[in-house]
Design a protein around this motif. Structure first.
Motif, PDB file in Angstrom:
ATOM      1  N   TYR A  88       0.842  -1.188   0.000  1.00  0.00           N
ATOM      2  CA  TYR A  88       0.000   0.000   0.000  1.00  0.00           C
ATOM      3  C   TYR A  88       0.883   1.247   0.000  1.00  0.00           C
ATOM      4  CZ  TYR A  88      -3.448   3.425   1.692  1.00  0.00           C
ATOM      5  OH  TYR A  88      -4.270   4.521   1.830  1.00  0.00           O
ATOM      6  N   VAL A  89       0.443   2.272  -0.715  1.00  0.00           N
ATOM      7  CA  VAL A  89       1.174   3.538  -0.737  1.00  0.00           C
ATOM      8  C   VAL A  89       0.280   4.611  -0.118  1.00  0.00           C
ATOM      9  CG1 VAL A  89       2.312   5.265  -2.165  1.00  0.00           C
ATOM     10  CG2 VAL A  89       2.382   2.842  -2.826  1.00  0.00           C
ATOM     11  N   PRO A  90       0.625   5.093   1.080  1.00  0.00           N
ATOM     12  CA  PRO A  90      -0.223   6.119   1.699  1.00  0.00           C
ATOM     13  C   PRO A  90      -0.060   7.450   0.981  1.00  0.00           C
ATOM     14  CG  PRO A  90       1.731   5.723   3.059  1.00  0.00           C
ATOM     15  CD  PRO A  90       1.799   4.755   1.905  1.00  0.00           C
TER      16      PRO A  90
ATOM     17  N   SER B 262       0.921  22.707  -7.370  1.00  0.00           N
ATOM     18  CA  SER B 262       1.884  23.766  -7.706  1.00  0.00           C
ATOM     19  C   SER B 262       1.514  25.075  -6.999  1.00  0.00           C
ATOM     20  CB  SER B 262       1.943  23.970  -9.222  1.00  0.00           C
ATOM     21  OG  SER B 262       0.779  24.650  -9.663  1.00  0.00           O
ATOM     22  N   GLN B 263       0.261  25.180  -6.609  1.00  0.00           N
ATOM     23  CA  GLN B 263      -0.143  26.385  -5.876  1.00  0.00           C
ATOM     24  C   GLN B 263      -0.262  26.119  -4.372  1.00  0.00           C
ATOM     25  OE1 GLN B 263      -2.811  29.248  -7.659  1.00  0.00           O
ATOM     26  NE2 GLN B 263      -2.909  28.057  -9.549  1.00  0.00           N
ATOM     27  N   GLY B 264       0.369  25.033  -3.928  1.00  0.00           N
ATOM     28  CA  GLY B 264       0.500  24.818  -2.483  1.00  0.00           C
ATOM     29  C   GLY B 264      -0.663  24.100  -1.831  1.00  0.00           C
ATOM     30  N   ILE B 265      -1.522  23.441  -2.639  1.00  0.00           N
ATOM     31  CA  ILE B 265      -2.651  22.714  -2.058  1.00  0.00           C
ATOM     32  C   ILE B 265      -2.556  21.247  -2.474  1.00  0.00           C
ATOM     33  CG2 ILE B 265      -5.168  22.492  -1.938  1.00  0.00           C
ATOM     34  CD1 ILE B 265      -5.363  25.480  -2.591  1.00  0.00           C
ATOM     35  N   LEU B 266      -2.431  20.359  -1.487  1.00  0.00           N
ATOM     36  CA  LEU B 266      -2.336  18.921  -1.768  1.00  0.00           C
ATOM     37  C   LEU B 266      -3.707  18.279  -1.634  1.00  0.00           C
ATOM     38  CD1 LEU B 266       0.729  17.313   0.088  1.00  0.00           C
ATOM     39  CD2 LEU B 266       0.375  17.530  -2.379  1.00  0.00           C
ATOM     40  N   VAL B 267      -4.176  17.624  -2.711  1.00  0.00           N
ATOM     41  CA  VAL B 267      -5.382  16.796  -2.618  1.00  0.00           C
ATOM     42  C   VAL B 267      -4.995  15.403  -3.098  1.00  0.00           C
ATOM     43  CG1 VAL B 267      -6.923  18.774  -2.968  1.00  0.00           C
ATOM     44  CG2 VAL B 267      -6.199  17.392  -4.942  1.00  0.00           C
ATOM     45  N   ARG B 268      -5.916  14.437  -3.056  1.00  0.00           N
ATOM     46  CA  ARG B 268      -5.543  13.065  -3.445  1.00  0.00           C
ATOM     47  C   ARG B 268      -6.132  12.726  -4.806  1.00  0.00           C
ATOM     48  NH1 ARG B 268      -4.076   7.998  -0.231  1.00  0.00           N
ATOM     49  NH2 ARG B 268      -2.815   6.984  -1.842  1.00  0.00           N
TER      50      ARG B 268
ATOM     51  N   ASN C 271      -5.022  15.950   1.648  1.00  0.00           N
ATOM     52  CA  ASN C 271      -4.825  14.710   0.885  1.00  0.00           C
ATOM     53  C   ASN C 271      -4.904  13.430   1.693  1.00  0.00           C
ATOM     54  OD1 ASN C 271      -2.397  15.166   2.251  1.00  0.00           O
ATOM     55  ND2 ASN C 271      -1.231  14.002   0.738  1.00  0.00           N
ATOM     56  N   THR C 272      -4.941  13.487   3.039  1.00  0.00           N
ATOM     57  CA  THR C 272      -4.966  12.228   3.793  1.00  0.00           C
ATOM     58  C   THR C 272      -6.065  12.226   4.861  1.00  0.00           C
ATOM     59  OG1 THR C 272      -3.159  13.054   5.175  1.00  0.00           O
ATOM     60  CG2 THR C 272      -2.548  11.550   3.410  1.00  0.00           C
ATOM     61  N   ASN C 273      -7.071  13.069   4.653  1.00  0.00           N
ATOM     62  CA  ASN C 273      -8.263  13.050   5.506  1.00  0.00           C
ATOM     63  C   ASN C 273      -7.973  13.259   6.987  1.00  0.00           C
ATOM     64  OD1 ASN C 273      -9.643  12.603   3.151  1.00  0.00           O
ATOM     65  ND2 ASN C 273      -9.899  10.398   3.492  1.00  0.00           N
ATOM     66  N   GLU C 274      -6.915  14.021   7.259  1.00  0.00           N
ATOM     67  CA  GLU C 274      -6.669  14.373   8.649  1.00  0.00           C
ATOM     68  C   GLU C 274      -7.668  15.447   9.074  1.00  0.00           C
ATOM     69  OE1 GLU C 274      -3.071  15.063   7.026  1.00  0.00           O
ATOM     70  OE2 GLU C 274      -1.912  13.519   8.102  1.00  0.00           O
TER      71      GLU C 274
END
Lengths: 353, 353
Positions: free
Chosen positions: B15-17, B313-319, B30-33
């Motif tokens: 698995y790759v988190p 690229s604009q500083g927002i990580l989603v999955r 991106n990790t539902n925290e």
């Protein structure tokens, strides 16, 4: 209603750890914990870790901790694997390296979790008897070429092999993985870490639970050839992405940074062990030569089981194993000097009665 | 040099988190925290835990934590199992309940760790397709009597089943264990905990990582019939005596004690989710109805992969999942109102361009 259990669950005979009384004021000499607290700098780092960032997952790679271990032991980060205590590291290693087609060998008197892992993963094993002095005879492991796991120093005897003996095991078994379980190595044995560059079949496991006083934190590690470490990573990443929480990662790093404290506490335990052993010998006990933070002792006249019970009734917990060959021995963890003085006073009363 | 790897390691596809950048100042969706910190009383309890007693092993039974969970959910302590995150709980459950002779069923679009566990333990599985609206059709699971695992709400869709639908699964599969993985249940779905007394084949898993803001601590749990919980205990005690450290035990107990904070943060996330969904709909996104702390979204004109890259690229990580059927979707965790305003502002610029 066992129809819901898998065949694995049906065949299991789980490991039973030493008693962990949660309230009573025992002198606790039964699970080989360190009598001294973690380094003050570790505790400070852990207090700092208790904060807002706990909402985030820990680093699944534990890169910072691997780097700290690699730096400390002068190996590459890719030669380091970390897990939730060395028990979890061993659980992953059994699945990663041992198979149903070749018997795993370990001493008949050894860490009793080994046969439990074998049961969990259906790995056949052969117990190789210690000699009459309860020592490992390395020649016994040179008769066939296959997997081996040996604690060094051994538990519960405390007796260590030297590096030449370890090397002879590695040379005699080149086609299978040999795990040297060094949970207690810091209390006087020679580590095999220096051999991991030379033997591609060597895995060395260690823990922060004993010599670094962090049993409550859960951090263990393995070192070996990068190819073996990759196997451990693959198993871990198929089981749980984050077995080490933020506290375990930060606390273990801080522990490695306080070398002076580590050396001081380690030597204190060794000094107390040697003094306690001499005193027990004077009381008529047979004591094995220990390179660990415990003593394995037996008295020619007073049965170990009775001594265990009488010590417990007087507030001192030691470990008794109702097992063949060692059912007249007690394993006594090394406490503070005050705790060992109390043990010696009580036990002296018992064997002089 | 793979001659040292077991056949298990050879077949694994780990698995790759989601990415866990350690330094960059990303808005991390991106990790539902949980975007909110743990309760102040949890942090205070954790600071108190950083002390001398860390030299001792934690309680291997985690009795205090089991009692707290049992009290909270009004079940018996023997119906509660605790582990190192719900990932570890699930890893134990797969080994305890699923076998090589009966196919495990789960949705084709679901938590991607499930097939990894199957690979680890060599369990055959069948993926049951979601319908065209990416919903679970419970009738599809009533055709054969066998083991099932379903997240409720499902991930990464966020869509929940109701309790009657869960009950129909349990009734249709009485001879095998059905696991309901409720990692996200506190954000709007109905828990199946009320059914564990009625169905001896039901296991419900939950976690402290999401709704209680403790992803960094590693604590998950299962509830079910005592007989099923005993199976989990047997596996755990054959793997690692102490997977929860002192911090995880104490912190989780403290989290259960602060009900007001839990309710407040849970409702804040739900409110922000609903507002964000409405705003995304206005921007032309298709958004699935979410009962979780994330949204699963797709735009008819702008490919998800490009949006993922431009947001990063604009500083927002989603999955983003490069997988069949969902490769034009993004999973967006719910952050603070400020973070979601920033997301909406950036994404509005992208889809209006």
């Amino acid at each position: 209603m066992t129809k819901y259990w898998s065949s694995t669950v049906h065949r299991l005979d789980p490991y039973v750890p030493g008693e962990q009384p949660q309230d009573q004021p025992y002198i606790k000499l039964n699970t080989n914990e360190n009598p001294y607290p973690p380094s003050p700098s570790v505790i400070a780092r852990l207090k700092d870790t208790a904060g807002e960032k706990l909402r985030l997952y820990p680093d699944p790679e534990c890169a910072q901790l691997k780097q700290a271990i690699a730096h400390y032991y002068k190996v590459s980060s890719k030669s380091v694997f970390v897990g939730n205590g060395s028990d979890e590291v061993l659980a992953f290693a059994f699945l990663a390296f041992f198979e149903s087609d070749k018997k795993l060998r370990f001493p008949d008197i050894s860490y009793s979790f080994y046969p439990v892992y074998c049961s969990l993963y259906d790995i056949p094993f052969e117990k190789i008897p210690l000699n009459a002095a309860l020592e490992i005879n390395v020649e016994d492991y040179q008769l066939s070429n296959g997997p081996i796991i040996i604690p060094n120093p051994n538990a519960p005897t405390g007796i260590a092999l030297n590096l030449a003996e370890i090397e002879s095991l590695l040379e005699a078994n080149p086609d299978a993985v040999v795990i040297i379980d060094e949970a207690y190595v810091d209390f006087g044995a020679q580590s095999a870490i220096s051999l991991i560059g030379k033997y591609p079949n060597l895995v060395v496991t260690q823990t922060f639970s004993k010599s670094r006083s962090l049993a409550g934190l859960r951090c263990g590690f393995a070192m070996g050839n990068e190819n073996l470490i990759e196997a451990l990573e693959r198993v871990k990443n198929s089981f749980n992405s984050y077995p080490l929480d933020q506290f375990a990662i930060k606390g273990a790093v801080a522990a490695l940074e306080d070398e002076d404290y580590f050396q001081e506490m380690r030597l204190k335990v060794i000094t107390t062990r040697n003094r306690t052993r001499a005193a027990l010998n004077k009381l008529g006990f047979k004591t094995l030569e220990s390179s660990s933070n415990f003593l394995f002792i037996s008295h020619p006249k007073f049965p170990a089981k009775n001594l265990y019970e009488q010590l417990k009734s007087q507030g001192i917990l030691v470990r008794y194993f109702a097992k063949p060959r060692i059912d007249n021995y007690l394993r006594v963890s090394i406490g503070t000097d005050e705790e060992m003085d109390r043990l010696l006073s009580v036990i002296s009363g018992l064997v002089s009665a």
